[in-house]
Design a protein around this motif. Structure first.
Motif, PDB file in Angstrom:
ATOM      1  N   SER A  92     -32.042 -28.055  33.580  1.00 50.13           N
ATOM      2  CA  SER A  92     -33.464 -28.352  33.556  1.00 50.13           C
ATOM      3  C   SER A  92     -34.315 -28.667  35.158  1.00 50.13           C
ATOM      4  N   ILE A  93     -34.092 -27.945  36.088  1.00 46.37           N
ATOM      5  CA  ILE A  93     -34.556 -28.180  37.233  1.00 46.37           C
ATOM      6  C   ILE A  93     -35.828 -27.723  37.525  1.00 46.37           C
ATOM      7  N   SER A  94     -36.755 -28.704  37.660  1.00 47.51           N
ATOM      8  CA  SER A  94     -38.244 -28.527  37.611  1.00 47.51           C
ATOM      9  C   SER A  94     -38.923 -27.630  38.806  1.00 47.51           C
ATOM     10  N   THR A  95     -38.161 -27.651  39.980  1.00 44.43           N
ATOM     11  CA  THR A  95     -38.754 -27.154  41.259  1.00 44.43           C
ATOM     12  C   THR A  95     -38.578 -25.548  41.186  1.00 44.43           C
ATOM     13  N   LYS A  96     -37.620 -25.151  40.353  1.00 46.27           N
ATOM     14  CA  LYS A  96     -37.326 -23.637  40.657  1.00 46.27           C
ATOM     15  C   LYS A  96     -37.855 -22.943  39.306  1.00 46.27           C
ATOM     16  N   ARG A  97     -38.686 -21.882  39.777  1.00 48.84           N
ATOM     17  CA  ARG A  97     -39.035 -20.998  38.570  1.00 48.84           C
ATOM     18  C   ARG A  97     -38.240 -20.379  37.529  1.00 48.84           C
ATOM     19  N   GLU A  98     -36.976 -19.882  38.190  1.00 46.65           N
ATOM     20  CA  GLU A  98     -36.133 -19.210  37.329  1.00 46.65           C
ATOM     21  C   GLU A  98     -35.546 -20.259  36.232  1.00 46.65           C
ATOM     22  N   HIS A  99     -35.900 -21.595  36.380  1.00 44.29           N
ATOM     23  CA  HIS A  99     -35.424 -22.596  35.455  1.00 44.29           C
ATOM     24  C   HIS A  99     -36.079 -22.703  34.234  1.00 44.29           C
ATOM     25  N   LYS A 100     -37.365 -22.309  34.294  1.00 45.55           N
ATOM     26  CA  LYS A 100     -38.777 -22.335  33.211  1.00 45.55           C
ATOM     27  C   LYS A 100     -37.810 -22.218  31.848  1.00 45.55           C
ATOM     28  N   PRO A 101     -37.025 -21.388  31.534  1.00 47.11           N
ATOM     29  CA  PRO A 101     -36.597 -21.377  29.985  1.00 47.11           C
ATOM     30  C   PRO A 101     -35.882 -22.670  29.764  1.00 47.11           C
TER      31      PRO A 101
END
Ligand code: BES
Ligand code: MN
Ligand code: MN
Length: 454
Positions: free
Chosen positions: A26-35
């Motif tokens: 759940s990495i908040s700074t990276k868009r690809e981790h949105k899911p």
């Protein structure tokens, strides 16, 4: 069943459940981790339902969702608000992890994974303490509201708006947070002060485009040289920040507080070992503890520009960049400091370059008295849970939500942290001591159960 017996009997189940939580990147700074962020929010919501919360909401924001829950079934008893964050920092550099960041692994009594200490492991402590109270006694002994956010590691940007528009929903007698550290192993700690944080990005432009350093070098401004020169002037030889007015509003802790801080069981030799540098440095006239907890700083967080790839490339870059931050203490005003820093940095740059200065975020410091009886209850619960005496400390890190809540409600904020300073938060091989994890569940459960008597 007795509360502590219940917790003890579930320890294996608790650990494997925490591992499941930590496997979600759940990495908040990276868009690809949105899911993944979405999945982590859902996971927290499910566990809150398990712990007997009938009202659980996942609230979308402009960026990442908040998880909000409420159990108000103890009329006449205190209401607490528990805060934490389910988002984590990026794991890079990956090659420095002994075991992969999102494959939780136990080694030598510690659980290794991104988020183990900051802050999923500590959120989990509360989830399991609440579930234990509910399952061993049938109901929660106090009224509990929970807010777990997904944007803490990117500055809690959308949280403020939610807080001001939902004051009634968040209103409580006390705020409880576990997102800090203990002073040292075997020293359970309650934190009564945090520094504020300002963050800036600077872009210095010289030539309109990159230039051949042979064809042009020597006759044009090099933005890296110019930016580096300005940065080098931001501290004097005593490690004081040179920004005019920077220290003007700084409150010096009272002689009594300085004495109390110096009397804490804290060893500079241990600190030195954790840092691992050949030597330490800092502002003249203050101990290392005071420098971290009570003094403001200006730090370079990153500097880049030009060619940084393999081998050589002869170039005069068009641009140079830096990321700069301040840690702030009472009574510095973050907005005022941001203006002072910008003005000073611009004054250090020659007319031969352009400078763009962006304030990415600002945040106030927080220090509050710990005289309310709730702090004695918390301290006793820690003592019962750890079989060790608890201490009151300040810390150098920042948690925007704490000062926001304190500003609005002026309620006691009980920061019971279960991390340790050398557990590599934000770094490779982040870990959490299992002793502190289980001690945390025991202490928090006892604290909530004792709160019913307040
Ligand atoms: N949990 C930390 C804050 C912290 C760390 C408090 C150590 C006390 C001791 C939090 O997740 C964090 O990393 N905060 C950031 C600020 C945020 C606005 C990105 C920080 O302090 O750099
Ligand atoms: Mn944190
Ligand atoms: Mn953090």
């Amino acid at each position: 069943m007795d509360l502590l017996e219940y917790i003890e009997s579930r320890s294996e189940e608790h650990l494997s459940d925490l591992k499941e939580f930590l496997r979600i990147p759940s990495i908040s700074t990276k868009r690809e981790h949105k899911p993944d962020i979405q999945r982590a929010a859902q996971w927290v919501a499910d566990r809150l339902r398990d712990a007997g919360f009938s009202k659980v909401d996942i609230i979308p924001t402009k960026l990442h969702p908040l998880v909000l829950a409420e159990s108000l079934e103890a009329p006449g008893k205190p209401t607490i608000l528990i805060y934490g964050h389910y988002d984590v920092q990026p794991p890079e550099p990956l090659n420095l992890w002994t075991s992969p960041a999102f494959e939780p692994t136990v080694r030598g009594g510690d659980l290794y994974a991104r988020g183990s200490v900051d802050d999923k492991g500590q959120v989990h402590i509360h989830l399991k303490a609440l579930a234990a109270l509910k399952k061993s006694t049938g109901k929660l002994p106090i009224n509990v509201k929970v807010i777990i956010e997904g944007e803490e590691e990117v500055g809690s940007v959308n949280l403020w708006e939610f807080v001001v528009n939902n004051k009634d929903r968040l209103k409580a007698d006390f705020l409880v947070v576990s997102d800090t550290a203990m002073l040292a192993p075997g020293v359970p700690s309650i934190t009564y002060g945090l520094r504020g944080l300002n963050y800036y990005q600077v872009e210095v432009t010289g030539p309109a485009q990159d230039l051949h350093s042979g064809v042009f070098g020597g006759a044009v401004p090099n933005p890296i040289t110019i930016l580096a020169g300005a940065i080098a002037k931001l501290h004097d030889k005593n490690f004081r920040v040179t920004v005019p007015g920077f220290y003007k509003d700084v409150v010096i802790p009272s002689a009594k507080e300085r004495k109390a801080i110096r009397a804490l069981p804290w060893k500079e030799s241990e600190f030195r070992k954790t840092v691992g540098a050949p030597g330490l440095c800092g502002e003249k006239g203050f101990t290392a503890g005071e420098r971290i907890w009570c003094r403001p700083t200006l730090e370079l967080n990153g500097i880049w520009g030009g060619y940084t790839g393999e081998g050589s490339k002869t170039v005069i870059p068009s641009k140079a960049f830096a990321k700069i931050s301040n840690r702030l203490v009472l009574n510095q005003n973050p907005e005022k400091i941001a203006k002072q820093v910008e003005r000073h940095l611009r004054s250090l740059l020659p007319k031969t370059v352009h400078c763009r200065f962006d304030v990415l975020s600002t945040g106030k410091p927080w220090v509050a008295p710990y005289t309310h009886p709730v702090f004695q209850l918390a301290s006793r619960a820690l003592e019962q849970g750890f079989k060790k005496k608890a201490v009151f400390i300040r810390e150098g890190g920042s948690i925007p939500f704490v000062n926001q809540m304190y500003d609005i409600f002026k309620i006691p904020c009980v920061l019971m942290g279960f991390g340790l300073p050398d557990e590599n938060a934000h770094a490779p091989d982040e870990h959490l001591s299992l002793e502190n994890y289980f001690g945390g569940i025991r202490s928090v459960a006892l604290f909530y159960s004792n709160l019913a008597q307040l």
